[in-house]
Design a protein around this motif. Structure first.
Motif, PDB file in Angstrom:
ATOM      1  N   ILE A 100      29.377  43.500   0.843  1.00  8.86           N
ATOM      2  CA  ILE A 100      29.613  45.035   0.678  1.00  8.86           C
ATOM      3  C   ILE A 100      28.500  45.699   1.506  1.00  8.86           C
ATOM      4  N   GLY A 101      28.401  46.889   1.623  1.00  9.81           N
ATOM      5  CA  GLY A 101      27.537  47.603   2.434  1.00  9.81           C
ATOM      6  C   GLY A 101      26.791  48.667   1.923  1.00  9.81           C
ATOM      7  N   TYR A 102      26.167  49.263   2.815  1.00  7.44           N
ATOM      8  CA  TYR A 102      25.261  50.435   2.682  1.00  7.44           C
ATOM      9  C   TYR A 102      25.696  51.607   1.633  1.00  7.44           C
ATOM     10  N   GLU A 103      27.097  52.095   1.972  1.00  4.59           N
ATOM     11  CA  GLU A 103      27.990  53.233   1.186  1.00  4.59           C
ATOM     12  C   GLU A 103      27.992  52.670  -0.278  1.00  4.59           C
ATOM     13  N   HIS A 104      28.097  51.342  -0.714  1.00  6.93           N
ATOM     14  CA  HIS A 104      28.493  50.997  -2.071  1.00  6.93           C
ATOM     15  C   HIS A 104      27.129  51.075  -2.751  1.00  6.93           C
ATOM     16  N   TYR A 157      26.853  43.840  -9.879  1.00  5.21           N
ATOM     17  CA  TYR A 157      27.783  44.911  -9.381  1.00  5.21           C
ATOM     18  C   TYR A 157      29.006  44.146  -8.457  1.00  5.21           C
ATOM     19  N   MET A 158      28.881  42.639  -8.486  1.00  8.79           N
ATOM     20  CA  MET A 158      29.856  42.141  -7.630  1.00  8.79           C
ATOM     21  C   MET A 158      31.245  41.870  -8.348  1.00  8.79           C
ATOM     22  N   ASP A 159      31.207  41.969  -9.844  1.00 12.14           N
ATOM     23  CA  ASP A 159      32.443  41.700  -9.995  1.00 12.14           C
ATOM     24  C   ASP A 159      33.471  42.883  -9.773  1.00 12.14           C
ATOM     25  N   ARG A 160      32.938  44.188  -9.207  1.00 10.72           N
ATOM     26  CA  ARG A 160      33.591  45.178  -9.130  1.00 10.72           C
ATOM     27  C   ARG A 160      34.520  44.857  -7.612  1.00 10.72           C
ATOM     28  N   TRP A 161      34.085  43.986  -6.932  1.00 13.44           N
ATOM     29  CA  TRP A 161      34.301  44.055  -5.446  1.00 13.44           C
ATOM     30  C   TRP A 161      35.284  42.961  -5.047  1.00 13.44           C
ATOM     31  N   TRP A 162      34.984  42.326  -3.976  1.00 17.12           N
ATOM     32  CA  TRP A 162      35.909  41.427  -3.119  1.00 17.12           C
ATOM     33  C   TRP A 162      36.108  40.086  -3.806  1.00 17.12           C
ATOM     34  N   ILE A 163      36.348  39.085  -3.014  1.00 20.66           N
ATOM     35  CA  ILE A 163      36.330  37.780  -3.222  1.00 20.66           C
ATOM     36  C   ILE A 163      34.750  37.082  -2.906  1.00 20.66           C
ATOM     37  N   ARG A 216      15.433  28.975   0.103  1.00 17.09           N
ATOM     38  CA  ARG A 216      16.940  28.954  -0.030  1.00 17.09           C
ATOM     39  C   ARG A 216      17.395  30.266   0.346  1.00 17.09           C
ATOM     40  N   SER A 217      18.683  30.474   0.711  1.00 12.12           N
ATOM     41  CA  SER A 217      19.239  31.604   0.974  1.00 12.12           C
ATOM     42  C   SER A 217      20.334  31.861   0.226  1.00 12.12           C
ATOM     43  N   ILE A 218      20.430  32.938  -0.892  1.00 18.26           N
ATOM     44  CA  ILE A 218      21.549  32.990  -1.622  1.00 18.26           C
ATOM     45  C   ILE A 218      22.266  34.403  -1.219  1.00 18.26           C
ATOM     46  N   HIS A 219      23.556  33.916  -1.271  1.00 10.99           N
ATOM     47  CA  HIS A 219      24.466  35.083  -0.820  1.00 10.99           C
ATOM     48  C   HIS A 219      25.011  35.533  -1.896  1.00 10.99           C
ATOM     49  N   VAL A 220      24.727  36.871  -2.178  1.00  8.06           N
ATOM     50  CA  VAL A 220      24.976  37.552  -3.389  1.00  8.06           C
ATOM     51  C   VAL A 220      26.340  38.368  -3.443  1.00  8.06           C
ATOM     52  N   SER A 221      27.420  37.337  -3.697  1.00  6.51           N
ATOM     53  CA  SER A 221      28.745  37.948  -3.619  1.00  6.51           C
ATOM     54  C   SER A 221      29.496  37.608  -4.814  1.00  6.51           C
ATOM     55  N   LEU A 223      17.003  44.342   4.639  1.00  8.49           N
ATOM     56  CA  LEU A 223      18.351  45.226   4.781  1.00  8.49           C
ATOM     57  C   LEU A 223      19.271  44.788   5.694  1.00  8.49           C
ATOM     58  N   HIS A 224      18.844  44.409   6.929  1.00  9.05           N
ATOM     59  CA  HIS A 224      19.684  43.981   8.084  1.00  9.05           C
ATOM     60  C   HIS A 224      20.724  42.792   7.608  1.00  9.05           C
ATOM     61  N   ASP A 225      20.212  42.078   6.472  1.00 12.50           N
ATOM     62  CA  ASP A 225      21.103  41.049   5.959  1.00 12.50           C
ATOM     63  C   ASP A 225      21.068  41.095   4.526  1.00 12.50           C
ATOM     64  N   MET A 226      21.648  42.373   4.092  1.00  9.98           N
ATOM     65  CA  MET A 226      21.299  42.994   2.767  1.00  9.98           C
ATOM     66  C   MET A 226      22.124  42.275   1.800  1.00  9.98           C
ATOM     67  N   ASN A 227      22.948  41.374   1.894  1.00  2.27           N
ATOM     68  CA  ASN A 227      23.999  40.563   0.863  1.00  2.27           C
ATOM     69  C   ASN A 227      23.188  39.393   0.377  1.00  2.27           C
ATOM     70  N   ARG A 228      21.926  38.918   1.161  1.00  3.93           N
ATOM     71  CA  ARG A 228      21.326  37.856   0.996  1.00  3.93           C
ATOM     72  C   ARG A 228      19.981  38.236   0.451  1.00  3.93           C
ATOM     73  N   LEU A 229      19.611  37.187  -0.732  1.00  6.35           N
ATOM     74  CA  LEU A 229      18.414  37.096  -1.140  1.00  6.35           C
ATOM     75  C   LEU A 229      17.783  35.717  -0.719  1.00  6.35           C
ATOM     76  N   GLU A 230      16.447  35.639  -0.321  1.00  8.15           N
ATOM     77  CA  GLU A 230      15.734  34.500   0.110  1.00  8.15           C
ATOM     78  C   GLU A 230      14.939  34.217  -0.963  1.00  8.15           C
ATOM     79  N   TYR A 231      14.776  32.758  -1.546  1.00  7.65           N
ATOM     80  CA  TYR A 231      13.987  32.630  -2.847  1.00  7.65           C
ATOM     81  C   TYR A 231      13.469  31.127  -2.525  1.00  7.65           C
ATOM     82  N   PHE A 232      12.208  31.086  -2.847  1.00  5.85           N
ATOM     83  CA  PHE A 232      11.531  29.723  -2.622  1.00  5.85           C
ATOM     84  C   PHE A 232      11.058  29.423  -4.156  1.00  5.85           C
TER      85      PHE A 232
END
Length: 399
Positions: free
Chosen positions: A328-332, A317-323, A306-311, A285-294
């Motif tokens: 994005i954060g907890y409130e989203h 959901y990410m097509d609704r947000w920024w670049i 590998r570290s996947i930055h989910v953006s 949760l402290h790095d909530m936009n990342r998913l680690e995958y082996f």
């Protein structure tokens, strides 16, 4: 663009979760403009008139109430959002269901399994739309983990481990009960970290990995007595400050779970790791936009986590947000659940987790507490059907 039919919201409780839910209601149509329904902040309720009036003025609610029964009795309320302490969930939800209102309820569903079952019975008898705010399902990285698991990339799953660590009660002088501290009062909360923190871990775990079959648990209350804020009297503490349990999943995987409010240096450390036959996943949760995958299928010379930055816009959901590359954060996560609930009103499909699904999480929580009290393994009697109880998640590579 959606037709923007009104969904008139009656919010009961104006603390932290009331603020977070309201933010979701206010912004959902901005980022999901195709939705047919639009939340309208019709009424907010709290016992303190000064507090609720200030909340209504700040957040834009049209009116206030100081009695939750008045909210349910109003003809101009379509959906009731329960953001109260746990001891009020059952009474409000049952009354709202009998009045034909849609219901969105904070987690855990109730203090006890018996209360939760009464709530589910009332909801299903009334046939009203409902959902429970287990928001971590709506973290894009966690939803991506669900997609990867459902694709079969992990193969047979062997291990699921999760923890949720905090440190805010390490103070013998902290009172129990009353405003802001009701989570330390068993009469209001039902349990301590089991219902407050582990319930999140359990809901996510069963969503990702299926039903939990049985549990063996330990709990501890480190501060045995505290002054009750409401009475000024020293009373026995009835909640669990820490809990550890292990379990069997229906699919044969082993699970290990830990939650505590006595981990100095941790404010909200929630992590999980899943180890499969072919691959593993972990999330923090402290790095909530990342998913680690082996993936063991990688060539040996480059094999590693590998570290996947989910953006990216093709991730959940990410097509609704920024670049791409921004976060994005907890409130989203709550905004995503609002959007999913509004979409469910269009499609007629349940908005997961429903009260029925949250009941299964309550079964595990109750089994955990029973196991700790008895010092023995306990069956959960969970009935988890992925096909029936979980909203559809696209499979990796699906068009």
């Amino acid at each position: 663009m959606g037709n923007n039919k009104e969904l008139r919201i009656g919010l009961i409780g104006c603390g932290l979760m009331g603020r977070i839910h309201t933010n979701g209601y206010k912004r959902a149509n901005d980022f999901f403009p195709e939705l047919e329904f639009r939340p309208v902040l019709k009424a907010v309720c709290s016992r303190s008139e000064d507090k609720v009036r200030a909340f209504a003025d700040q957040w834009g609610y049209e009116s206030i109430e100081t009695d939750w029964k008045a909210v349910i009795a109003r003809d101009d309320i379509d959906a009731v959002d329960i953001c109260t302490p746990n001891d009020m969930h059952a009474e409000i939800a049952i009354a709202a269901a009998e009045a034909g209102k849609m219901i969105l309820c904070e987690k855990p569903l109730a203090r006890t399994l018996a209360e939760a079952q009464q709530m589910v019975t009332a909801i299903e008898k009334a046939g009203v739309n409902n959902t429970v705010w287990y928001n971590y399902r709506r973290v894009p990285a966690v939803t991506l983990a669900k997609q990867i698991i459902d694709s079969g990339k992990l193969g047979r799953i062997f291990h699921y481990r999760a923890n949720f660590l905090q440190d805010w009660t390490i103070n013998a002088d902290l009172p129990q009960g009353g405003t802001a501290l009701w989570r330390l009062d068993s009469a209001a909360a039902g349990s301590g970290v089991t219902g407050d923190l582990l319930a999140h871990c359990i809901d996510t775990a069963m969503w990702l990995n299926g039903g939990i079959k049985d549990v063996s648990a330990l709990t501890e209350t480190f501060i045995k007595e505290r002054v009750h804020q409401a009475t000024g009297q020293v009373q026995k503490v009835g909640i669990d400050d820490a809990c550890i349990f292990h379990c069997h999943f229906d699919n044969g995987a082993l699970g290990l779970f830990e939650a505590t409010r006595y981990a100095r240096g941790h404010k909200a450390l929630y992590t999980f790791e899943i180890n499969g036959e072919h691959a593993s996943i972990r999330w923090d949760l402290h790095d909530m936009n990342r998913l680690e995958y082996f993936d063991h299928a990688d060539e040996s010379i480059v094999r590693g986590w590998r570290s996947i930055h989910v953006s990216d816009s093709d991730q959940p959901y990410m097509d609704r947000w920024w670049i791409p590359g921004t976060s994005i954060g907890y409130e989203h996560t709550f905004l995503h659940q609002v959007a999913d609930f509004l979409k469910s009103l269009e499609t007629g499909e349940p908005c997961s987790p429903t009260f029925r699904e949250a009941l299964e999480t309550q079964k595990v929580c109750e089994a955990v507490l029973d196991s700790a009290a008895s010092g023995s393994w306990k069956n959960t009697d969970v009935e988890w059907s992925e096909k029936k109880k979980t909203r559809k998640v696209p499979v990796i590579g699906e068009a």
